[in-house]
Design a protein around this motif. Sequence first.
Motif, PDB file in Angstrom:
ATOM      1  N   GLY A 275       0.796  -1.201  -0.145  1.00 49.47           N
ATOM      2  CA  GLY A 275      -0.141   0.060  -0.087  1.00 49.47           C
ATOM      3  C   GLY A 275       0.993   1.368   0.166  1.00 49.47           C
ATOM      4  O   GLY A 275       2.163   1.160  -0.191  1.00 49.47           O
ATOM      5  N   LYS A 276       0.198   2.492   0.172  1.00 54.98           N
ATOM      6  CA  LYS A 276       0.747   3.750   0.153  1.00 54.98           C
ATOM      7  C   LYS A 276       1.867   3.652   1.326  1.00 54.98           C
ATOM      8  O   LYS A 276       2.862   4.538   1.121  1.00 54.98           O
ATOM      9  CB  LYS A 276      -0.008   4.934   0.370  1.00 54.98           C
ATOM     10  CG  LYS A 276      -1.277   4.878  -0.911  1.00 54.98           C
ATOM     11  CD  LYS A 276      -1.895   6.130  -0.467  1.00 54.98           C
ATOM     12  CE  LYS A 276      -3.218   6.214  -1.580  1.00 54.98           C
ATOM     13  NZ  LYS A 276      -3.860   7.584  -1.137  1.00 54.98           N
ATOM     14  N   ASP A 277       1.610   3.233   2.310  1.00 50.08           N
ATOM     15  CA  ASP A 277       2.705   3.205   3.692  1.00 50.08           C
ATOM     16  C   ASP A 277       3.619   1.971   3.493  1.00 50.08           C
ATOM     17  O   ASP A 277       4.524   2.068   4.507  1.00 50.08           O
ATOM     18  CB  ASP A 277       1.846   3.132   4.756  1.00 50.08           C
ATOM     19  CG  ASP A 277       0.962   1.878   4.993  1.00 50.08           C
ATOM     20  OD1 ASP A 277       1.083   0.913   3.884  1.00 50.08           O
ATOM     21  OD2 ASP A 277       0.092   1.498   6.005  1.00 50.08           O
ATOM     22  N   GLY A 278       3.707   1.174   2.476  1.00 52.56           N
ATOM     23  CA  GLY A 278       4.791   0.425   2.344  1.00 52.56           C
ATOM     24  C   GLY A 278       4.448  -0.952   2.870  1.00 52.56           C
ATOM     25  O   GLY A 278       5.041  -1.897   2.584  1.00 52.56           O
ATOM     26  N   LYS A 279       3.320  -0.984   3.533  1.00 53.14           N
ATOM     27  CA  LYS A 279       2.951  -2.255   4.181  1.00 53.14           C
ATOM     28  C   LYS A 279       2.051  -3.300   3.441  1.00 53.14           C
ATOM     29  O   LYS A 279       1.491  -2.926   2.529  1.00 53.14           O
ATOM     30  CB  LYS A 279       1.933  -1.878   5.486  1.00 53.14           C
ATOM     31  CG  LYS A 279       2.405  -1.324   6.652  1.00 53.14           C
ATOM     32  CD  LYS A 279       1.655  -0.912   7.712  1.00 53.14           C
ATOM     33  CE  LYS A 279       2.469  -0.079   8.913  1.00 53.14           C
ATOM     34  NZ  LYS A 279       1.643  -0.047  10.079  1.00 53.14           N
ATOM     35  N   PRO A 280       2.227  -4.674   3.388  1.00 56.43           N
ATOM     36  CA  PRO A 280       1.616  -5.487   2.493  1.00 56.43           C
ATOM     37  C   PRO A 280       0.284  -5.645   2.715  1.00 56.43           C
ATOM     38  O   PRO A 280      -0.334  -5.499   3.714  1.00 56.43           O
ATOM     39  CB  PRO A 280       2.395  -6.704   2.877  1.00 56.43           C
ATOM     40  CG  PRO A 280       2.799  -6.591   4.028  1.00 56.43           C
ATOM     41  CD  PRO A 280       3.200  -5.182   4.445  1.00 56.43           C
ATOM     42  N   GLY A 281      -0.483  -5.797   1.388  1.00 56.12           N
ATOM     43  CA  GLY A 281      -1.913  -6.117   1.731  1.00 56.12           C
ATOM     44  C   GLY A 281      -2.269  -7.513   0.744  1.00 56.12           C
ATOM     45  O   GLY A 281      -1.276  -7.825  -0.031  1.00 56.12           O
ATOM     46  N   CYS A 282      -3.376  -7.940   1.211  1.00 55.66           N
ATOM     47  CA  CYS A 282      -3.746  -9.164   0.464  1.00 55.66           C
ATOM     48  C   CYS A 282      -5.319  -9.077   0.076  1.00 55.66           C
ATOM     49  O   CYS A 282      -6.220  -9.135   0.962  1.00 55.66           O
ATOM     50  CB  CYS A 282      -3.523 -10.613   1.412  1.00 55.66           C
ATOM     51  SG  CYS A 282      -3.915 -12.013   0.533  1.00 55.66           S
ATOM     52  N   VAL A 283      -5.753  -9.101  -1.311  1.00 59.38           N
ATOM     53  CA  VAL A 283      -6.981  -8.967  -1.376  1.00 59.38           C
ATOM     54  C   VAL A 283      -7.343 -10.102  -2.480  1.00 59.38           C
ATOM     55  O   VAL A 283      -6.589 -10.568  -3.086  1.00 59.38           O
ATOM     56  CB  VAL A 283      -7.379  -7.399  -1.881  1.00 59.38           C
ATOM     57  CG1 VAL A 283      -7.134  -6.401  -1.066  1.00 59.38           C
ATOM     58  CG2 VAL A 283      -6.747  -7.231  -3.308  1.00 59.38           C
ATOM     59  N   LYS A 284      -8.756 -10.358  -2.344  1.00 55.95           N
ATOM     60  CA  LYS A 284      -9.389 -11.331  -3.281  1.00 55.95           C
ATOM     61  C   LYS A 284      -8.782 -10.728  -4.770  1.00 55.95           C
ATOM     62  O   LYS A 284      -8.983  -9.747  -5.384  1.00 55.95           O
ATOM     63  CB  LYS A 284     -10.736 -11.147  -3.297  1.00 55.95           C
ATOM     64  CG  LYS A 284     -11.310 -12.699  -4.118  1.00 55.95           C
ATOM     65  CD  LYS A 284     -11.117 -13.905  -3.200  1.00 55.95           C
ATOM     66  CE  LYS A 284     -11.697 -15.000  -3.680  1.00 55.95           C
ATOM     67  NZ  LYS A 284     -13.332 -15.109  -3.230  1.00 55.95           N
ATOM     68  N   ASN A 285      -8.380 -11.802  -5.566  1.00 57.06           N
ATOM     69  CA  ASN A 285      -7.721 -11.755  -6.996  1.00 57.06           C
ATOM     70  C   ASN A 285      -8.973 -11.690  -7.861  1.00 57.06           C
ATOM     71  O   ASN A 285      -8.658 -12.276  -9.009  1.00 57.06           O
ATOM     72  CB  ASN A 285      -6.768 -12.510  -7.348  1.00 57.06           C
ATOM     73  CG  ASN A 285      -5.882 -12.309  -8.382  1.00 57.06           C
ATOM     74  OD1 ASN A 285      -5.955 -11.090  -9.036  1.00 57.06           O
ATOM     75  ND2 ASN A 285      -5.034 -13.189  -8.884  1.00 57.06           N
TER      76      ASN A 285
END
Length: 561
Positions: A275-285
């Motif tokens: 994300g914008k803050d550099g932290k990882p995210g995981c969303v439905k593909n």
Amino acid sequence: MSAIATAAALSLPFSLSPSSTNNNKVYSFSTPPLEISSFATAHARTCKGFKGRFTVFAASNGGEENGFDDKKNSWSSSLFNIEDPKFKIVPQSNRKFLDVNQALEVARYDLQYLDWRARQDVLTIMHLHEKVVDVLNPLAREYKSIGTLKKDLAELQEELAQAHKQVHISEARVSAALDKLAYMETLVNDKLLEDKTSVTSDTATPTPTPTTYSAAFETAKSKAQRKSISVSGPVKPYHPCLKNFWYPVAFSRDLKDDTLIPIECFEEPWVLFRGKDGKPGCVKNTCAHRACPLDLGSVNEGRVQCPYHGWEYSTDGKCEKMPSTKFVNVKIKSLTCIEHEHMIWIWPGNEPSSPVIPSLNPPPGFQIHAEIVMELPVEHGLLLDNLLDLAHAPFTHTSTFAKGWSVPSFVKFFTPESGLQGYWDPYPIDMEFRPPCMVLSTIGISKPGKLKGQSTKQCSTHLHQLHVCLPSSRNKTRLLYRMSLDFAPVLQHIPFMHHLWKHFAEKVLNEDLRLVLGQQDRMINGANVWNWPVSYDKLGVRYRLWRNAVEKGVKQLPFTK
């Protein structure tokens, strides 16, 4: 004779008693009727409300056993300079039954006895062989008549036959002891397969006589052999309880600010990005608009942008941009996703995520040399079974790391009473299954292709491995492999070394994969891949018991603190 000196838990001793023939001491064998030095055995009872109870008892002999004189032979050495274990203290108990630790002490005593007994057998034969040589000495024949020589040789031949007969008896006892050891371990595993039941009083258990013991042993052994872990048929949908764990899904170095990493986990497609803050995210593909795979798009200002109509989603799944149309409040499914120890982790379960994340870092003093990701067409449980087994190495990996390895007569895995870790013997390897899908191993390196019989701590250099087997689908696994060394740090700076490590890892894995794929095919068609667990399957069995408990919703999982 090497078979005689092997480990065993039961032994029926025989004694050596001196007799006199022609004023010369000759050693003859006598076997007392069922004289038991010590024996450890298992007695299983099944009654209403009580299944698979495991009890061990011991009995010690009160008789004496005669040995050799203190005569020193020219060929004697430290091989035979072993103390008679009958002088050692055998574990005693005020009760009829011993606890686990006492039973182990009894087994250790029996090991020492069988080893001592085997050496005495060899010593007897060597002593008689020397006497034969003396009788046939040309100088000695000048002072003896032909009749005397014939008589001496006949007596010695009979004694040798008796000695060899006792050797075969010892071998048979060792073989029976090993069978009973294997039975005891099977019985323990059988008990672990049962649900916990109340324990009845020991006073209600009659002390078995040799006759009743034999019948009980054969009955229980037959029953234990029939019971096994059942892993057969098409792979069933993963149980929801198996999702309630932290799963590592990628290495941090692979997830750049502009990178999209598609993964599958428990039959569902997901995409990783920062994300914008550099932290990882995981969303439905899957885009909420027209179900287009989002990993075909790109990362735009910390949002994943669908390549079809440009809809953009943040790391929590909210749609923040809808070009060319009036904005509508839309959200796709997302998972809790964090970065921990240079790995990306997700929590795919419905329960609140645990605050504790397992540590997968290599031990102190190790440097990471390779991190490799592979997609494998095999169910992740079968792959874990393979990784938790080392006994297959000299048969499977004959063109890679196990080339030239000898085949040990007995492979053992030592593990705590309650644990998912331990060490191999004779291989200098420590190994652990770390729930829900990780295998960690530290390998002592001595000489390539040579079994040194050393423990891991005795080796000066080591290889540490991490295998993560993510359950992508019912017939596919995402494998994360990390290799670390505590030597040769210069290898990290050699160009293209990572590609060499990857080539070697793939070569080793392909040796396994062709077998595991064959297993999977047979399993889908009804074969049980866990039909006959043996002693070196201990860690794999514990993994299966742990997994079965998870799928049953057991709150206190086995082998975990």
